[in-house]
Design a protein around this motif. Sequence first.
Motif, PDB file in Angstrom:
ATOM      1  N   TYR A 113     -62.523 -59.425  30.342  1.00  0.00           N
ATOM      2  CA  TYR A 113     -62.847 -58.959  31.694  1.00  0.00           C
ATOM      3  C   TYR A 113     -64.320 -59.214  32.010  1.00  0.00           C
ATOM      4  N   PHE A 114     -65.212 -58.795  31.123  1.00  0.00           N
ATOM      5  CA  PHE A 114     -66.641 -58.946  31.410  1.00  0.00           C
ATOM      6  C   PHE A 114     -67.073 -60.414  31.376  1.00  0.00           C
ATOM      7  N   LYS A 115     -66.398 -61.227  30.565  1.00  0.00           N
ATOM      8  CA  LYS A 115     -66.660 -62.676  30.582  1.00  0.00           C
ATOM      9  C   LYS A 115     -66.258 -63.237  31.951  1.00  0.00           C
ATOM     10  N   LYS A 132     -61.690 -51.070  37.271  1.00  0.00           N
ATOM     11  CA  LYS A 132     -61.705 -52.088  36.218  1.00  0.00           C
ATOM     12  C   LYS A 132     -60.368 -52.103  35.486  1.00  0.00           C
ATOM     13  N   GLU A 133     -59.817 -50.933  35.209  1.00  0.00           N
ATOM     14  CA  GLU A 133     -58.540 -50.841  34.500  1.00  0.00           C
ATOM     15  C   GLU A 133     -57.420 -51.479  35.314  1.00  0.00           C
ATOM     16  N   GLN A 134     -57.408 -51.222  36.615  1.00  0.00           N
ATOM     17  CA  GLN A 134     -56.398 -51.837  37.485  1.00  0.00           C
ATOM     18  C   GLN A 134     -56.560 -53.353  37.503  1.00  0.00           C
ATOM     19  N   GLN A 135     -57.793 -53.813  37.578  1.00  0.00           N
ATOM     20  CA  GLN A 135     -58.054 -55.251  37.592  1.00  0.00           C
ATOM     21  C   GLN A 135     -57.575 -55.897  36.296  1.00  0.00           C
ATOM     22  N   CYS A 136     -57.841 -55.256  35.167  1.00  0.00           N
ATOM     23  CA  CYS A 136     -57.400 -55.789  33.875  1.00  0.00           C
ATOM     24  C   CYS A 136     -55.882 -55.886  33.832  1.00  0.00           C
ATOM     25  N   THR A 137     -55.194 -54.883  34.355  1.00  0.00           N
ATOM     26  CA  THR A 137     -53.728 -54.899  34.385  1.00  0.00           C
ATOM     27  C   THR A 137     -53.228 -56.029  35.268  1.00  0.00           C
ATOM     28  N   LEU A 138     -53.801 -56.163  36.464  1.00  0.00           N
ATOM     29  CA  LEU A 138     -53.361 -57.207  37.387  1.00  0.00           C
ATOM     30  C   LEU A 138     -53.597 -58.601  36.817  1.00  0.00           C
ATOM     31  N   MET A 178     -60.432 -57.640  44.823  1.00  0.00           N
ATOM     32  CA  MET A 178     -60.411 -56.343  44.136  1.00  0.00           C
ATOM     33  C   MET A 178     -61.435 -55.392  44.745  1.00  0.00           C
ATOM     34  N   GLU A 179     -62.568 -55.925  45.168  1.00  0.00           N
ATOM     35  CA  GLU A 179     -63.570 -55.095  45.836  1.00  0.00           C
ATOM     36  C   GLU A 179     -63.020 -54.567  47.159  1.00  0.00           C
ATOM     37  N   HIS A 180     -62.372 -55.431  47.929  1.00  0.00           N
ATOM     38  CA  HIS A 180     -61.778 -55.004  49.207  1.00  0.00           C
ATOM     39  C   HIS A 180     -60.674 -53.981  48.994  1.00  0.00           C
ATOM     40  N   TRP A 181     -59.897 -54.159  47.940  1.00  0.00           N
ATOM     41  CA  TRP A 181     -58.799 -53.236  47.659  1.00  0.00           C
ATOM     42  C   TRP A 181     -59.277 -51.972  46.955  1.00  0.00           C
TER      43      TRP A 181
END
Length: 133
Positions: free
Chosen positions: A51-53, A36-42, A29-32
């Motif tokens: 997410y934070f856990k 945070k919202e996109q990561q949660c969706t994926l 996710m860092e490379h892409w």
Amino acid sequence: MGLPARHAEADITSGDAGRVALTFFFNLMEHWGCSKEQQCTLLGSIGNTTYFKYKKLPNVRLPHDTLERISYLMGVHKALRILFSNQPERAYEWVHKANAAPPFNGRSAMAYMLAGRVVDLADVRRYLDGVRG
């Protein structure tokens, strides 16, 4: 004497496997450059608490759905690294570029995956596997 057959393979439902999967996910996710919202969706439309856990990279038994999603993202990443083996930066940029090919129809692979369904991640992986041959 070796281990019994059922212990010979890594247990992908173990807490350690969850930590490894999350480590891969957050590095990708860092490379892409995903928000945070996109990561949660994926990850399957997870909430902020989860997410934070997960960001703390705990030894956690991930739900099957989450493991499946990360597995598809691993396949996407692997295919892109092979396709762009001489230009690694393009492997990371590709997901954000508009693509006229089906199933994208002018959208980026990221926009396609952000519809949020597991099948959307699978479609991107299948597309790249097809391109890769």
